[in-house]
Design an enzyme around this catalytic site. Structure first.
Site, short mmCIF file in Angstrom:
data_model
loop_
_atom_site.label_atom_id
_atom_site.label_comp_id
_atom_site.label_asym_id
_atom_site.label_seq_id
_atom_site.Cartn_x
_atom_site.Cartn_y
_atom_site.Cartn_z
N HIS A 144 1.02 -0.90 -0.23
CA HIS A 144 -0.18 -0.10 0.40
C HIS A 144 1.19 0.80 0.20
O HIS A 144 2.25 0.91 0.83
CB HIS A 144 -1.28 0.18 1.11
CG HIS A 144 -2.14 1.09 0.74
ND1 HIS A 144 -1.85 2.42 1.52
CD2 HIS A 144 -3.59 1.02 0.77
CE1 HIS A 144 -2.81 2.68 1.52
NE2 HIS A 144 -4.23 2.07 1.58
N GLU A 178 -7.52 -4.67 -0.34
CA GLU A 178 -8.02 -5.44 -1.77
C GLU A 178 -8.58 -7.14 -1.17
O GLU A 178 -9.69 -7.91 -2.20
CB GLU A 178 -7.32 -4.75 -3.04
CG GLU A 178 -7.77 -4.20 -3.44
CD GLU A 178 -6.51 -2.87 -2.63
OE1 GLU A 178 -5.97 -3.41 -1.87
OE2 GLU A 178 -7.28 -1.75 -3.21
#
Length: 416
Positions: A301, A354
């Site tokens: 991320h 996700e």
């Protein structure tokens, strides 16, 4: 356990009174206005660059914590309804029971698709080239036209709020209607007796959902309402800074969200799980892709340097639902993290939202082409909160670029 939030404000009682036009901004942590037009070099992608102040929320990547206003987003997902958090984002406070009922009654009639838009859904949904988010952009534009939405700069705060509630309430209905029409099914009308998440699943499938599935989707939706100045939120604010109408801001944000590096990853992460198939195939699959320089969807991320708190919550939701897919996902996750630590030392790559978002949505019966649209259905609330905040600032967002092409001016060649 609630995450610690520093609510103490610095003592400014001894600060001197402002003596120049820039001192007030400096006292708030905002740089004083520049007195020339020389550009400032910043990191690529504006990483770490502060562009404004906000009361909506923040992401503290090194702590693995993010919040909506003064509350932990994860605590909100675990303890409140999405309608309560919607009220918090738009109106600035969590409602009590009476205000919550009033807010639910206010938004219920806004869910219904305008009559002027209904005949157009078929042509929008059945365009073979149209992905769900493409259809949402078109449908939102038409819905805004049917409502007569006007530029933000021409509206007072109450009118802006009304447009925001309309867009937030209508988006889930548009998404589910477009999905069903594309599948050759009739749209399902929303029910006033169902909450946001249960209504979403009901309008998608035509059947009243399992309460456990509705609550799992609700917690996912709450956890994705806002997440700092990500690409789509910043896009919405840039458009809002021009004074454009709220629907124009949302269409730009939807376009940004459609990119695979932003909102398009939940289904891709689940596709990776399908491709791996079994835990004993993880090593070869991951090594091949890392050595080829490919991105491993569901891991890493740009902000978090520790575990993504959304992933931690969604892992717990997935485990509570159970099943073979969850067993595979947890075993694959452990091994992928070990391999990434080996193959990319020092990169601090952790599971992101996700990975388990796809697992939870799959377990709750959502088709994969609706994963990112489902993300959009909640994020529109965060976008609208940011749009309303930006609309109160009259300064247009207008950065500079450094020209690196051939040196000008060059002589213009004659034709022939």
């Amino acid at each position: 356990m609630p995450h610690p939030v520093n609510t103490s404000a610095p003592d400014r009682s001894a600060e001197p009174a402002p003596t120049d036009p820039g001192s007030a901004e400096r006292n708030r942590g905002v740089p004083a206005p520049r007195r020339d037009d020389r550009p400032i070099d910043v990191p690529r992608g504006l990483s770490g660059v502060v562009v404004t102040e906000t009361e909506i929320g923040d992401v503290r990547g090194r702590e693995g914590f993010y919040h909506y206003r003064q509350y932990s987003a994860i605590d909100l997902a675990e303890r409140r309804s999405i309608e309560d958090v919607w009220h918090l984002m738009i109106d600035g406070e969590l409602p009590d029971a009476a205000r919550g009922r009033a807010f639910a009654a206010e938004i219920a009639p806004l869910r219904r698709i305008p009559d002027a838009l209904r005949p157009m859904l078929t042509s929008i949904a059945r365009d073979a080239r149209s992905r769900p988010l493409d259809g949402l952009r078109t449908a939102l534009s038409l819905a805004g036209s049917a409502r007569g939405v006007r530029p933000l700069m021409d509206l007072d705060p109450a009118a802006r709020r009304a447009d925001a509630l309309y867009a937030c309430a209508l988006t889930p209905t548009l998404l589910t209607a477009l999905h069903r029409v594309r599948a050759g099914l009739a749209p399902v009308e929303p029910r006033d007796d169902l909450g946001y998440a249960a209504n979403y699943l009901y309008m998608l499938t035509g059947s009243e959902p399992d309460p456990a599935h509705a609550r799992a989707i609700e917690q996912y939706l709450i956890s994705t309402i806002d997440h700092g100045f990500n690409a789509s939120t910043f896009t919405a604010r840039v458009i809002a800074s021009t004074g454009a109408d709220l629907i124009a801001c949302l269409c730009g944000a939807v376009g940004a969200l459609s990119g695979p590096l932003h909102g398009g990853a939940p289904s891709r992460a689940l596709d990776s799980l399908d491709a791996i198939g079994a835990p004993d195939r993880v090593d070869g699959w991951i090594r091949d892709r890392v050595l080829a320089g490919e991105r491993i969807m569901g891991f890493g991320h740009p902000v978090y340097r520790t575990e993504d708190p959304r992933s931690r919550m969604l892992r717990g939701l997935a485990e509570s639902l159970g099943g073979d897919l969850v067993d595979l996902a947890t075993r694959v996750e452990r091994r992928v993290l070990e391999l990434l630590a080996e193959l990319k030392p020092g990169r601090e790559l952790h599971t992101n939202v996700e990975f388990y978002a796809g697992v939870v949505m799959e377990l709750c019966g959502l088709p994969r082409d609706m994963f990112t649209p489902t993300f959009a259905s909640s994020r529109v609330i965060g976008w609208c909160a940011n749009i309303l905040e930006q609309a109160a600032d009259s300064k247009i967002i207008r950065p500079s670029a450094r020209y690196v092409g051939p040196p000008p001016p060059q002589p213009v060649p004659d034709v022939g």
